[in-house]
Enzyme design. Structure first.
Site, short mmCIF file in Angstrom:
data_model
loop_
_atom_site.label_atom_id
_atom_site.label_comp_id
_atom_site.label_asym_id
_atom_site.label_seq_id
_atom_site.Cartn_x
_atom_site.Cartn_y
_atom_site.Cartn_z
N LYS A 103 0.84 -1.20 0.00
CA LYS A 103 0.00 0.00 0.00
C LYS A 103 0.88 1.25 0.00
O LYS A 103 1.80 1.38 0.81
CB LYS A 103 -0.92 -0.01 1.22
CG LYS A 103 -1.72 1.26 1.44
CD LYS A 103 -1.21 1.97 2.67
CE LYS A 103 -1.92 3.30 2.87
NZ LYS A 103 -1.31 4.06 3.99
N HIS A 115 5.76 -14.07 0.68
CA HIS A 115 4.54 -14.53 1.34
C HIS A 115 4.29 -13.83 2.68
O HIS A 115 5.21 -13.48 3.41
CB HIS A 115 4.55 -16.05 1.59
CG HIS A 115 5.89 -16.63 1.84
ND1 HIS A 115 6.34 -17.77 1.22
CD2 HIS A 115 6.90 -16.23 2.63
CE1 HIS A 115 7.57 -18.04 1.62
NE2 HIS A 115 7.92 -17.13 2.48
N TYR A 118 3.20 -7.36 4.98
CA TYR A 118 2.51 -6.10 4.74
C TYR A 118 3.56 -5.00 4.59
O TYR A 118 4.38 -4.79 5.49
CB TYR A 118 1.56 -5.74 5.89
CG TYR A 118 1.00 -4.35 5.75
CD1 TYR A 118 0.09 -4.05 4.73
CD2 TYR A 118 1.38 -3.32 6.60
CE1 TYR A 118 -0.42 -2.77 4.58
CE2 TYR A 118 0.88 -2.04 6.45
CZ TYR A 118 -0.02 -1.77 5.44
OH TYR A 118 -0.51 -0.50 5.28
N ASN A 129 15.23 -8.32 0.24
CA ASN A 129 14.44 -9.50 0.58
C ASN A 129 13.57 -9.18 1.78
O ASN A 129 14.06 -8.75 2.83
CB ASN A 129 15.34 -10.68 0.91
CG ASN A 129 14.54 -11.93 1.25
OD1 ASN A 129 14.16 -12.69 0.38
ND2 ASN A 129 14.28 -12.13 2.53
N ASN A 138 3.12 1.27 9.97
CA ASN A 138 3.10 2.64 9.46
C ASN A 138 2.13 3.57 10.18
O ASN A 138 2.08 4.76 9.88
CB ASN A 138 2.73 2.61 7.96
CG ASN A 138 1.40 1.91 7.70
OD1 ASN A 138 1.00 1.03 8.44
ND2 ASN A 138 0.74 2.30 6.64
N TYR A 139 1.36 3.05 11.14
CA TYR A 139 0.31 3.86 11.77
C TYR A 139 0.40 3.74 13.28
O TYR A 139 0.41 2.64 13.83
CB TYR A 139 -1.06 3.36 11.28
CG TYR A 139 -2.24 4.15 11.78
CD1 TYR A 139 -2.32 5.53 11.61
CD2 TYR A 139 -3.30 3.49 12.40
CE1 TYR A 139 -3.42 6.23 12.05
CE2 TYR A 139 -4.41 4.19 12.85
CZ TYR A 139 -4.47 5.57 12.67
OH TYR A 139 -5.56 6.27 13.12
N SER A 157 12.32 -13.21 8.57
CA SER A 157 10.91 -13.49 8.85
C SER A 157 10.46 -12.90 10.18
O SER A 157 11.24 -12.78 11.14
CB SER A 157 10.68 -15.01 8.89
OG SER A 157 10.94 -15.58 7.62
N ARG A 192 15.68 -9.94 19.50
CA ARG A 192 14.68 -10.85 20.05
C ARG A 192 15.18 -11.40 21.39
O ARG A 192 16.37 -11.40 21.67
CB ARG A 192 14.38 -11.99 19.09
CG ARG A 192 15.57 -12.84 18.70
CD ARG A 192 15.15 -13.98 17.79
NE ARG A 192 16.28 -14.82 17.42
CZ ARG A 192 16.87 -14.84 16.24
NH1 ARG A 192 16.47 -14.01 15.29
NH2 ARG A 192 17.87 -15.66 15.99
#
Length: 208
Positions: A103, A115, A118, A129, A138-139, A157, A192
């Protein structure tokens, strides 16, 4: 509809009169091409795709996807089940795969988002990649902000890219990392929690 030479267009598709179709285009069953769309030479549109006010580049393949108010570059592979939302554009040789949503973003030449990702309000440089489960956040509840990823960066990922940030050229973002600060060129980032193992403790939870 303005149609070029040697096209194969299913009679089971809906193509509005305002659409322009180039040479050697193939359009299969149950395709909707609407508005001021342009399908360039050699493109293939597979069944159950919907294209509205968009341009599909030469030799690009669209599989079971929805594209609105966007520009798809040359030799792209879109889908299956991709959603390209308004104000998006791709360069050459881009791969947007299953259940990927784009978007208001630009994806430069050679980008791969294969796959479950967003990408919103972002610039993605060449040969980046984007791994499975990546979200460009983004919001913040009040305003939408943009992110920038420079050429040849790798985003593993299940990463969250929280705008506004810049990820430098050839940076490596490890799987599961959340990015909320700028990353320099060539940096390796891991953010992480370390795995902690407690031997034989699973029985306490599984045998209840």
């Amino acid at each position: 509809m303005k149609k070029g030479r040697n096209c194969k267009i299913s009679k089971k598709s809906v193509i509005e009169n305002s659409v322009v179709i180039g040479d050697n285009v193939k359009i299969y069953d149950d395709v909707y091409i609407l508005g001021k769309s342009v399908i360039k030479n050699g493109a293939i549109i597979y069944p159950s795709s919907e294209i509205t006010d968009s341009e599909i580049g030469e030799d690009s393949i669209i599989k079971h996807s929805v594209i609105s108010d966007s520009i798809i570059g040359k030799n792209n592979h879109i889908g299956p089940f991709s959603h390209i939302r308004p104000n998006s554009e791709t360069g050459k040789n881009v791969k947007i795969g299953s259940f990927v949503e784009i978007k208001n973003s630009y994806l430069d030449e050679g980008v791969k988002a294969n796959h479950l990702a967003y990408v919103g309000d972002s610039y993605i440089g060449k040969k980046v990649n984007i791994g499975c489960g990546v979200v460009f956040v983004n919001y913040n509840g009040k305003i939408k902000q943009r992110s920038y990823v420079d050429d040849e960066a790798f985003i593993g990922s299940n990463c969250n890219i929280i705008a506004p940030v810049k990820i430098g050229k050839k940076a490596y973002i490890c799987a599961g990392t959340t990015i909320d600060k700028d990353v320099k060129d060539g940096a390796f980032v891991i953010g992480r929690v370390r795995q902690e193992v407690k031997e034989n403790l699973s029985k306490k939870y599984l045998d209840k």
